[in-house]
Motif scaffolding. Structure first.
Motif, PDB file in Angstrom:
ATOM      1  N   ARG A 100       0.843  -1.192   0.000  1.00  0.00           N
ATOM      2  CA  ARG A 100       0.000   0.000   0.000  1.00  0.00           C
ATOM      3  C   ARG A 100       0.885   1.252   0.000  1.00  0.00           C
ATOM      4  O   ARG A 100       1.873   1.292   0.738  1.00  0.00           O
ATOM      5  CB  ARG A 100      -0.822  -0.041   1.281  1.00  0.00           C
ATOM      6  CG  ARG A 100      -2.034   0.824   1.249  1.00  0.00           C
ATOM      7  CD  ARG A 100      -2.886   0.618   2.482  1.00  0.00           C
ATOM      8  NE  ARG A 100      -3.872  -0.413   2.320  1.00  0.00           N
ATOM      9  CZ  ARG A 100      -4.242  -1.262   3.275  1.00  0.00           C
ATOM     10  NH1 ARG A 100      -3.686  -1.208   4.464  1.00  0.00           N
ATOM     11  NH2 ARG A 100      -5.166  -2.153   3.040  1.00  0.00           N
ATOM     12  N   ARG A 129      -0.746 -10.291   8.646  1.00  0.00           N
ATOM     13  CA  ARG A 129      -2.105 -10.654   8.239  1.00  0.00           C
ATOM     14  C   ARG A 129      -2.372 -12.132   8.468  1.00  0.00           C
ATOM     15  O   ARG A 129      -3.464 -12.518   8.879  1.00  0.00           O
ATOM     16  CB  ARG A 129      -2.362 -10.280   6.775  1.00  0.00           C
ATOM     17  CG  ARG A 129      -2.682  -8.824   6.531  1.00  0.00           C
ATOM     18  CD  ARG A 129      -3.936  -8.349   7.263  1.00  0.00           C
ATOM     19  NE  ARG A 129      -5.140  -9.049   6.881  1.00  0.00           N
ATOM     20  CZ  ARG A 129      -6.032  -8.612   6.010  1.00  0.00           C
ATOM     21  NH1 ARG A 129      -5.870  -7.447   5.441  1.00  0.00           N
ATOM     22  NH2 ARG A 129      -7.118  -9.316   5.744  1.00  0.00           N
ATOM     23  N   GLY A 281     -12.249  -1.034  12.805  1.00  0.00           N
ATOM     24  CA  GLY A 281     -13.427  -1.878  12.994  1.00  0.00           C
ATOM     25  C   GLY A 281     -14.664  -1.077  13.308  1.00  0.00           C
ATOM     26  O   GLY A 281     -15.681  -1.185  12.627  1.00  0.00           O
ATOM     27  N   ASN A 284     -16.099   2.160  10.686  1.00  0.00           N
ATOM     28  CA  ASN A 284     -16.900   1.782   9.515  1.00  0.00           C
ATOM     29  C   ASN A 284     -18.189   1.056   9.897  1.00  0.00           C
ATOM     30  O   ASN A 284     -19.238   1.292   9.310  1.00  0.00           O
ATOM     31  CB  ASN A 284     -16.078   0.890   8.574  1.00  0.00           C
ATOM     32  CG  ASN A 284     -15.129   1.719   7.729  1.00  0.00           C
ATOM     33  OD1 ASN A 284     -15.418   2.872   7.421  1.00  0.00           O
ATOM     34  ND2 ASN A 284     -13.989   1.163   7.372  1.00  0.00           N
ATOM     35  N   ARG A 350      -2.747   0.692  -3.958  1.00  0.00           N
ATOM     36  CA  ARG A 350      -1.621  -0.240  -3.987  1.00  0.00           C
ATOM     37  C   ARG A 350      -0.492   0.341  -4.832  1.00  0.00           C
ATOM     38  O   ARG A 350      -0.730   1.173  -5.713  1.00  0.00           O
ATOM     39  CB  ARG A 350      -2.028  -1.568  -4.668  1.00  0.00           C
ATOM     40  CG  ARG A 350      -3.088  -2.364  -3.971  1.00  0.00           C
ATOM     41  CD  ARG A 350      -2.594  -2.987  -2.690  1.00  0.00           C
ATOM     42  NE  ARG A 350      -3.596  -3.880  -2.122  1.00  0.00           N
ATOM     43  CZ  ARG A 350      -4.572  -3.473  -1.319  1.00  0.00           C
ATOM     44  NH1 ARG A 350      -4.688  -2.214  -0.984  1.00  0.00           N
ATOM     45  NH2 ARG A 350      -5.452  -4.340  -0.849  1.00  0.00           N
ATOM     46  N   PRO A 406     -16.745  -3.205  -1.612  1.00  0.00           N
ATOM     47  CA  PRO A 406     -16.655  -2.187  -0.571  1.00  0.00           C
ATOM     48  C   PRO A 406     -15.640  -2.520   0.518  1.00  0.00           C
ATOM     49  O   PRO A 406     -15.321  -1.667   1.344  1.00  0.00           O
ATOM     50  CB  PRO A 406     -18.073  -2.162   0.028  1.00  0.00           C
ATOM     51  CG  PRO A 406     -18.655  -3.488  -0.298  1.00  0.00           C
ATOM     52  CD  PRO A 406     -18.037  -3.924  -1.588  1.00  0.00           C
ATOM     53  N   PHE A 407     -15.131  -3.758   0.520  1.00  0.00           N
ATOM     54  CA  PHE A 407     -14.126  -4.132   1.518  1.00  0.00           C
ATOM     55  C   PHE A 407     -12.746  -4.297   0.872  1.00  0.00           C
ATOM     56  O   PHE A 407     -11.867  -4.913   1.441  1.00  0.00           O
ATOM     57  CB  PHE A 407     -14.533  -5.435   2.218  1.00  0.00           C
ATOM     58  CG  PHE A 407     -15.831  -5.325   2.975  1.00  0.00           C
ATOM     59  CD1 PHE A 407     -15.851  -4.788   4.252  1.00  0.00           C
ATOM     60  CD2 PHE A 407     -17.029  -5.718   2.409  1.00  0.00           C
ATOM     61  CE1 PHE A 407     -17.039  -4.661   4.960  1.00  0.00           C
ATOM     62  CE2 PHE A 407     -18.229  -5.599   3.101  1.00  0.00           C
ATOM     63  CZ  PHE A 407     -18.234  -5.063   4.382  1.00  0.00           C
ATOM     64  N   GLY A 408     -12.578  -3.736  -0.327  1.00  0.00           N
ATOM     65  CA  GLY A 408     -11.318  -3.909  -1.055  1.00  0.00           C
ATOM     66  C   GLY A 408     -11.278  -5.298  -1.685  1.00  0.00           C
ATOM     67  O   GLY A 408     -12.207  -6.097  -1.523  1.00  0.00           O
ATOM     68  N   ARG A 413      -5.408  -8.638   0.942  1.00  0.00           N
ATOM     69  CA  ARG A 413      -5.324  -7.570   1.916  1.00  0.00           C
ATOM     70  C   ARG A 413      -6.656  -6.842   2.023  1.00  0.00           C
ATOM     71  O   ARG A 413      -6.714  -5.671   2.407  1.00  0.00           O
ATOM     72  CB  ARG A 413      -4.244  -6.591   1.465  1.00  0.00           C
ATOM     73  CG  ARG A 413      -3.760  -5.800   2.626  1.00  0.00           C
ATOM     74  CD  ARG A 413      -2.624  -4.942   2.337  1.00  0.00           C
ATOM     75  NE  ARG A 413      -2.093  -4.473   3.605  1.00  0.00           N
ATOM     76  CZ  ARG A 413      -1.021  -3.747   3.711  1.00  0.00           C
ATOM     77  NH1 ARG A 413      -0.351  -3.394   2.646  1.00  0.00           N
ATOM     78  NH2 ARG A 413      -0.591  -3.368   4.897  1.00  0.00           N
ATOM     79  N   CYS A 415     -10.343  -6.074   3.579  1.00  0.00           N
ATOM     80  CA  CYS A 415     -10.678  -5.822   4.974  1.00  0.00           C
ATOM     81  C   CYS A 415     -10.841  -7.139   5.730  1.00  0.00           C
ATOM     82  O   CYS A 415     -11.635  -7.987   5.323  1.00  0.00           O
ATOM     83  CB  CYS A 415     -11.988  -5.045   5.004  1.00  0.00           C
ATOM     84  SG  CYS A 415     -12.624  -4.902   6.661  1.00  0.00           S
ATOM     85  N   PRO A 416     -10.113  -7.335   6.835  1.00  0.00           N
ATOM     86  CA  PRO A 416     -10.273  -8.579   7.586  1.00  0.00           C
ATOM     87  C   PRO A 416     -11.634  -8.675   8.271  1.00  0.00           C
ATOM     88  O   PRO A 416     -12.086  -9.762   8.606  1.00  0.00           O
ATOM     89  CB  PRO A 416      -9.161  -8.497   8.645  1.00  0.00           C
ATOM     90  CG  PRO A 416      -8.823  -7.056   8.756  1.00  0.00           C
ATOM     91  CD  PRO A 416      -9.122  -6.436   7.427  1.00  0.00           C
TER      92      PRO A 416
END
Ligand code: HEM
Length: 418
Positions: A100, A129, A281, A284, A350, A406-408, A413, A415-416
């Motif tokens: 990133r 991660r 967390g 959002n 990225r 919406p979470f990439g 990578r 959003c977890p």
């Protein structure tokens, strides 16, 4: 001709030449391979930062730039040329990139710290991660459901106390609940206390607007109040980690804080990771809950249908531990449509891992590339009549996996917390 005059002319000549060289190498020399249409730097040192501020922030600025120049555009972030894309075809070519561009998130560093996962790249970032994602597997998340149900019930009980026509402080209540839900399931009992959540929420609230406003002014000094609040939040995460080290979990009770303690190399890293996960967390999730409540209130017919679906699928009084999320299709579509119209997470970014061609333009390895998620949400080819709130579009229209992320999506990578 006098010697003095000749010397002055020579100095001016070389001065102009040197200045021209500085300008050229600052902006175009190193990146002149980019043939991508877009903005010309409006300031020698700031590039287009001023235009981004006056344009209402990066998301709005990119929307205008794409509308003018098409699906692949470029702009200047200080002296670095950045590319922006938003179509599924473009995203496909970026789907394995991991690293990133740190400078695009420099405004968050005083809040989340230098060792935050948000700006950790390469093998270290991947290792972090792989450890931390253990707390977000399907099985781990299933274990959080009883806590989440209790918190949901708490909101219902507290809202029930308001009389008809009385104003419910919905945003405060939902932000508080989101903090309690994400932090309690990841960091344990400290956040089961409502007063502790309120205190943390207040500290965070005092920092966020300032951090956000710094997106385009990364070198401006943060206020004393900001630093004081961050210090207090770090004192809280420090205490939580210390207590957990002294009282490690018994079997089966592991949570995110335990993974963080195991993988981090220092106390500073523990605090940075804790703050990143709490902030990412609940910010959002709280905003999603707030937007969804607002939209369901604005569209009572959809609210009625969501209620009917819940009653039909879950039964009117049965506690729904036997989770049937896949059957709650309309609710899922309402969540997706809320994420789309609210544009909660408006961009990801990225570095290009290798040279790539996107939309007929060559993008060299190492180029910072923004994924303008907000522009993808408004792409009329995928979302006809994009301005309207229409959850059924997710049932009706063909929406590919990279049309809406919406979470990439890139490089493992995403959003977890999705
Ligand atoms: C509505 C809820 C949420 C939305 C819309 C959202 C969105 C996003 C997006 C777009 C990214 C960037 C992904 C990328 O660069 O490809 C991200 C990253 C991240 N999110 Fe979320 N998120 C949400 C909830 C959560 C939750 C509940 C957590 C944790 C409990 C969380 C933790 C994180 C973290 C730690 C990152 C950075 C990951 C990394 O750098 O590897 N998010 N999120």
């Amino acid at each position: 001709m006098e010697l003095g005059f000749i010397i002055v002319v020579v100095i001016i000549f070389w001065g102009v030449l040197a200045w021209g060289f500085i300008l050229y190498s600052h902006f175009y020399g190193k990146k002149n391979a980019l043939t991508i249409p877009g903005a010309v730097a409006s300031n020698l040192f700031l590039g287009n930062l001023h235009d981004i501020i006056t344009g209402g922030g990066l998301a709005k600025y990119l929307a205008k730039l794409h509308a003018k120049h098409g699906p692949v555009v470029s702009f200047w972030w200080e002296s670095t040329q950045v590319v922006s894309t938003y179509t599924a075809d473009a995203f496909k070519k970026q789907s394995h990139w991991f690293n990133r561009p740190e400078f695009l998130f420099a405004n968050l560093i005083p809040l989340i710290g230098e060792k935050s996962i948000q700006i950790t790249n390469g093998s270290k970032g991947k290792r972090l991660r792989s450890y931390l994602d253990n707390s977000f597997t399907h099985k781990a998340v299933e274990g959080y459901i009883p806590t989440l149900l209790d918190i949901g019930q708490e909101i219902v009980d507290s809202w029930d106390k308001y009389l008809d026509g009385e104003k419910v402080p919905a945003r405060e209540s939902l932000m508080g609940a989101a903090l309690k839900a994400t932090a309690q399931t990841s960091f344990g009992d400290y956040f089961s206390d409502n007063a502790a959540c309120r205190h943390f929420n207040e500290l965070y609230g005092k920092t966020w607007d300032e951090a956000e406003s710094m997106l385009t002014e990364p070198k401006k000094r943060y206020s004393d109040e900001f630093s004081d609040c961050v210090e207090k939040m770090r004192a809280i995460t420090n205490k939580i980690a210390l207590d957990r080290k002294i009282n490690p979990p018994t079997d089966g009770g592991r949570m995110l804080i335990d993974e963080i303690i195991d993988v981090a190399d220092s106390d500073e890293e523990i605090n940075d990771l804790c703050l990143t996960y709490i902030v990412a967390g609940y910010h959002n999730s709280g905003n999603l809950l707030t937007w969804m409540t607002y939209l369901l209130a604005r569209y009572p017919d959809i609210q009625e249908r969501v209620y009917d679906e819940l009653v039909t699928v879950l039964g009117k009084s049965e506690p729904f531990y036997d989770y049937k999320a896949n059957d709650l299709k309309l609710l899922k579509h309402v969540i997706d449509e809320t994420l789309r119209v609210s544009s909660l997470a408006s961009f990801a970014a990225r570095y290009a891992d290798e040279e790539v061609e996107i939309g007929g333009h060559k993008i060299p390895a190492g180029t910072p590339v923004v994924q303008a998620l907000n522009c993808s949400y408004e792409n009329e080819e995928v979302f006809p009549n994009a301005q309207s709130f229409d959850p059924d579009r997710f049932d009706r229209d063909h929406i590919g996996i990279l049309d809406f992320c919406p979470f990439g999506f890139a490089g493992k990578r995403q959003c977890p917390g999705q």
